[in-house]
Scaffold this motif. Structure first.
Motif, PDB file in Angstrom:
ATOM      1  N   SER A   1       0.627  -1.145  -0.006  1.00 28.77           N
ATOM      2  CA  SER A   1       0.329  -0.577   0.537  1.00 28.77           C
ATOM      3  C   SER A   1       0.823   1.050  -0.094  1.00 28.77           C
ATOM      4  CB  SER A   1      -0.472  -0.290   1.136  1.00 28.77           C
ATOM      5  OG  SER A   1      -1.634  -0.885   1.612  1.00 28.77           O
ATOM      6  N   ARG A   2       1.783   1.417   1.225  1.00 31.29           N
ATOM      7  CA  ARG A   2       2.934   2.044   0.758  1.00 31.29           C
ATOM      8  C   ARG A   2       3.207   2.180  -0.545  1.00 31.29           C
ATOM      9  NH1 ARG A   2       3.854   7.564   2.449  1.00 31.29           N
ATOM     10  NH2 ARG A   2       6.161   7.708   2.651  1.00 31.29           N
ATOM     11  N   TYR A   3       4.358   1.608  -0.807  1.00 39.20           N
ATOM     12  CA  TYR A   3       4.513   1.449  -2.360  1.00 39.20           C
ATOM     13  C   TYR A   3       3.663   1.919  -3.173  1.00 39.20           C
ATOM     14  CZ  TYR A   3       6.761   0.260  -6.281  1.00 39.20           C
ATOM     15  OH  TYR A   3       7.884  -0.238  -7.668  1.00 39.20           O
ATOM     16  N   THR A   4       2.529   1.541  -3.306  1.00 36.65           N
ATOM     17  CA  THR A   4       1.414   2.138  -4.296  1.00 36.65           C
ATOM     18  C   THR A   4       1.299   3.591  -4.229  1.00 36.65           C
ATOM     19  OG1 THR A   4      -0.307   1.060  -3.263  1.00 36.65           O
ATOM     20  CG2 THR A   4       1.006  -0.073  -4.924  1.00 36.65           C
ATOM     21  N   ARG A   5       1.567   4.242  -3.386  1.00 36.40           N
ATOM     22  CA  ARG A   5       1.147   5.672  -3.039  1.00 36.40           C
ATOM     23  C   ARG A   5       1.358   6.804  -2.497  1.00 36.40           C
ATOM     24  NH1 ARG A   5      -4.324   6.130  -3.579  1.00 36.40           N
ATOM     25  NH2 ARG A   5      -4.201   7.867  -3.263  1.00 36.40           N
ATOM     26  N   ALA A   6       2.995   5.951  -2.172  1.00 37.91           N
ATOM     27  CA  ALA A   6       3.960   6.878  -1.893  1.00 37.91           C
ATOM     28  C   ALA A   6       5.257   6.863  -3.471  1.00 37.91           C
ATOM     29  CB  ALA A   6       4.872   6.458  -0.929  1.00 37.91           C
ATOM     30  N   GLY A   7       5.499   8.412  -4.118  1.00 39.35           N
ATOM     31  CA  GLY A   7       6.873   8.772  -4.886  1.00 39.35           C
ATOM     32  C   GLY A   7       5.725   8.664  -6.215  1.00 39.35           C
ATOM     33  N   VAL A   8       4.528   8.559  -6.025  1.00 36.57           N
ATOM     34  CA  VAL A   8       3.863   7.859  -7.334  1.00 36.57           C
ATOM     35  C   VAL A   8       3.139   9.374  -7.946  1.00 36.57           C
ATOM     36  CG1 VAL A   8       1.997   6.605  -9.010  1.00 36.57           C
ATOM     37  CG2 VAL A   8       3.153   5.715  -6.704  1.00 36.57           C
ATOM     38  N   LYS A   9       2.941   9.911  -9.069  1.00 30.36           N
ATOM     39  CA  LYS A   9       2.133  11.149  -9.127  1.00 30.36           C
ATOM     40  C   LYS A   9       0.580  11.016  -9.028  1.00 30.36           C
ATOM     41  CE  LYS A   9       5.549  12.341 -12.959  1.00 30.36           C
ATOM     42  NZ  LYS A   9       6.031  12.451 -14.392  1.00 30.36           N
ATOM     43  N   ASN A  10       0.017  12.029  -9.046  1.00 27.08           N
ATOM     44  CA  ASN A  10      -2.092  12.355  -9.005  1.00 27.08           C
ATOM     45  C   ASN A  10      -2.607  11.663 -10.128  1.00 27.08           C
ATOM     46  OD1 ASN A  10      -1.169  13.220  -6.052  1.00 27.08           O
ATOM     47  ND2 ASN A  10      -0.889  15.521  -7.208  1.00 27.08           N
ATOM     48  N   GLU A  11      -1.451  11.439 -11.142  1.00 26.60           N
ATOM     49  CA  GLU A  11      -2.104  11.591 -12.661  1.00 26.60           C
ATOM     50  C   GLU A  11      -2.072   9.503 -12.346  1.00 26.60           C
ATOM     51  OE1 GLU A  11       0.425  13.588 -12.039  1.00 26.60           O
ATOM     52  OE2 GLU A  11      -1.071  15.655 -12.934  1.00 26.60           O
ATOM     53  N   ASP A  12      -1.036   9.340 -11.941  1.00 31.67           N
ATOM     54  CA  ASP A  12      -0.969   7.695 -12.021  1.00 31.67           C
ATOM     55  C   ASP A  12      -1.845   6.864 -10.350  1.00 31.67           C
ATOM     56  OD1 ASP A  12       0.028   7.973 -14.447  1.00 31.67           O
ATOM     57  OD2 ASP A  12       2.462   8.214 -13.616  1.00 31.67           O
ATOM     58  N   LEU A  13      -2.127   7.620  -9.731  1.00 30.59           N
ATOM     59  CA  LEU A  13      -3.167   6.935  -8.619  1.00 30.59           C
ATOM     60  C   LEU A  13      -4.133   6.777  -8.895  1.00 30.59           C
ATOM     61  CD1 LEU A  13      -1.707   9.603  -5.421  1.00 30.59           C
ATOM     62  CD2 LEU A  13      -1.073   7.506  -6.120  1.00 30.59           C
ATOM     63  N   TYR A  14      -4.113   4.863  -8.277  1.00 28.01           N
ATOM     64  CA  TYR A  14      -5.607   4.733  -8.183  1.00 28.01           C
ATOM     65  C   TYR A  14      -6.617   5.352  -7.838  1.00 28.01           C
ATOM     66  CZ  TYR A  14      -3.959   2.420  -4.445  1.00 28.01           C
ATOM     67  OH  TYR A  14      -2.868   1.990  -2.899  1.00 28.01           O
ATOM     68  N   VAL A  15      -7.565   5.424  -7.648  1.00 25.34           N
ATOM     69  CA  VAL A  15      -8.691   5.970  -6.782  1.00 25.34           C
ATOM     70  C   VAL A  15      -9.025   4.199  -5.340  1.00 25.34           C
ATOM     71  CG1 VAL A  15     -11.122   6.576  -6.617  1.00 25.34           C
ATOM     72  CG2 VAL A  15      -9.741   6.962  -8.706  1.00 25.34           C
ATOM     73  N   ILE A  16      -8.889   6.104  -4.387  1.00 28.10           N
ATOM     74  CA  ILE A  16      -9.438   4.937  -3.123  1.00 28.10           C
ATOM     75  C   ILE A  16     -10.801   3.904  -3.163  1.00 28.10           C
ATOM     76  CG2 ILE A  16      -9.175   4.759  -0.752  1.00 28.10           C
ATOM     77  CD1 ILE A  16      -7.423   6.822  -0.452  1.00 28.10           C
ATOM     78  N   ASN A  17     -11.508   4.797  -3.658  1.00 29.40           N
ATOM     79  CA  ASN A  17     -12.409   3.795  -3.495  1.00 29.40           C
ATOM     80  C   ASN A  17     -12.981   2.888  -4.266  1.00 29.40           C
ATOM     81  OD1 ASN A  17     -15.796   4.776  -2.572  1.00 29.40           O
ATOM     82  ND2 ASN A  17     -16.041   4.376  -5.194  1.00 29.40           N
TER      83      ASN A  17
END
Length: 401
Positions: A65-81
């Protein structure tokens, strides 16, 4: 006369070829002890296997979870919902499969009896479903703003919040030792948080924009998540223990797996409503422009789902089933050990994967917290193995959802 004289000799020699009853019982006892020893060894190996699985699951969820959220651009982040919805859908599949096994292939009959024919009881699950949905969403917010070790340590506060809610809603009583452990847990969390604030102030200038974290937002998210976990867990416990009466006739209680199916169903429905409501900035943009309207493209469903995101889904959905196995085949000792080992494991890998630096203040607070969590549900090491405290509590919040 010679023949008669020889008869006693034969009779005297005959007992030498027979096995005495004492020897037979001795051989039987030896065989039984060997079987018991082999069975105990298998049970010990199975418990160690469960410890390994639970430690790996707890650590992997936090690190991924930390790896997929930290240091990732907002455009590439998945939506939490979206992540929560997919995870709950997976839980429905897993729980339904286990309910099918539990009812010996009568899943549809169980659905008819516990959902269609009892809609009021079914709707009562809406409350913990909503709380669990809020909790799961906030946990991703917390892990995005806290380091993996900080998140795991502060999230142990759910033990404190659950204890307080249990006293209020269930009139549960705790021993003096358990209240000391809860007090020590709060002190340990305070030490960790104060140490993190000082370190965050020193490193604020060196923080990269992509890795920017908000300590206050992370701690608030963890606190609210702990409260939601406490209320949902205690409510779920009341539902499981609630006597099942149908028309004045007592009936078999609803199984835990069917309750999980019900909660996951409501969670999916709520997440679906949230997804419909999320538009524009609420969901985020992909960074691309629509060719026709020249407007930013809103993130579609499951945007940013990589193999790591799917790994989180499987770990989260399967984690509840694993905890059920631990509750059934092990005890609080194993769960306490898994908690401590997972924190150490996640901390160790976090230093290499994310460059997390740990202070002596963090180590002190984390040590106090882990010891408090372990001793809360287990006997002191000096106590005899034959005695067991009557007020020991099985933490029902660890039941799978």
């Amino acid at each position: 006369m010679k023949r008669h004289a020889n008869m006693p000799e034969k009779e005297q020699q005959q007992p030498l070829t027979q096995v005495s009853p004492l020897d037979e019982s001795s051989e039987t006892a030896t065989g039984a002890s060997a079987v018991n020893a082999a069975s105990a060894k298998k049970e010990q190996l199975f418990r160690l296997f469960l410890l390994f699985l639970m430690t790996a699951q707890n650590s992997s969820v936090v690190l991924l979870s930390r790896y997929t959220r930290a240091g990732v651009k907002n455009e590439d982040l998945y939506v939490i919902n979206d992540m929560v919805m997919v995870t709950e859908m997976a839980k429905i599949v897993f729980s339904a499969a286990l309910e099918q096994n539990h009812t010996n292939g009568h899943l549809l009959q169980s659905i008819r009896e516990n959902i269609i024919e009892r809609p009021v009881d079914f709707l009562r699950i809406l409350i913990p479903s909503l709380l669990y949905l809020v909790q799961n969403s906030l946990l991703y917010v917390a892990i995005s703003n806290l380091t993996a070790p900080m998140f795991q340590v502060t999230y142990q506060c759910k033990l404190l919040t659950t204890a307080i809610v249990s006293v209020i809603m269930l009139q549960r009583k705790y021993s003096f030792k358990q209240w000391i452990c809860l007090t020590a847990l709060g002190i340990g969390v305070a030490i960790v948080v104060l140490g993190a604030r000082e370190q965050g102030a020193d490193d604020k200038k060196e923080t990269d924009a992509a890795n920017a974290q908000n300590l206050a937002a992370g701690l608030i998210a963890v606190t609210v998540a702990c409260l939601c976990s406490a209320f949902a867990g205690v409510y779920f416990e009341k539902m499981l223990k609630r006597p099942t009466v149908d028309g004045g006739t007592a009936r078999a209680p609803v199984s835990m797996w069917m309750r999980n199916v019900q909660m996951a169903f409501f969670s999916v429905c709520i997440a679906l409503v949230n997804m419909i409501r999320e538009t524009g900035e609420a969901r985020g943009y992909t960074g691309e422009l629509n060719e026709d309207t020249n407007q930013p493209v809103v993130k579609p469903f499951m945007h940013g789902f990589t193999m790591y995101a799917y790994g989180i889904v499987l770990l989260q959905a399967g984690g509840g089933m694993l905890v059920a196995a631990v509750i059934k085949y092990a005890d609080n000792v194993l769960k306490g050990m898994a908690t401590g080992v997972s924190v150490v494991t996640a901390t160790f890998f976090s230093t290499f994967l994310f460059g997390t630096t740990l202070s002596a203040q963090f180590a002190l607070g984390a040590g106090i917290i882990l010891v408090s969590v372990y001793l809360f549900s287990n006997e002191l090491p000096s106590c005899g193995r034959g005695t067991k405290e009557k007020g020991s509590v099985e933490m029902k919040t660890l039941l799978p959802k």
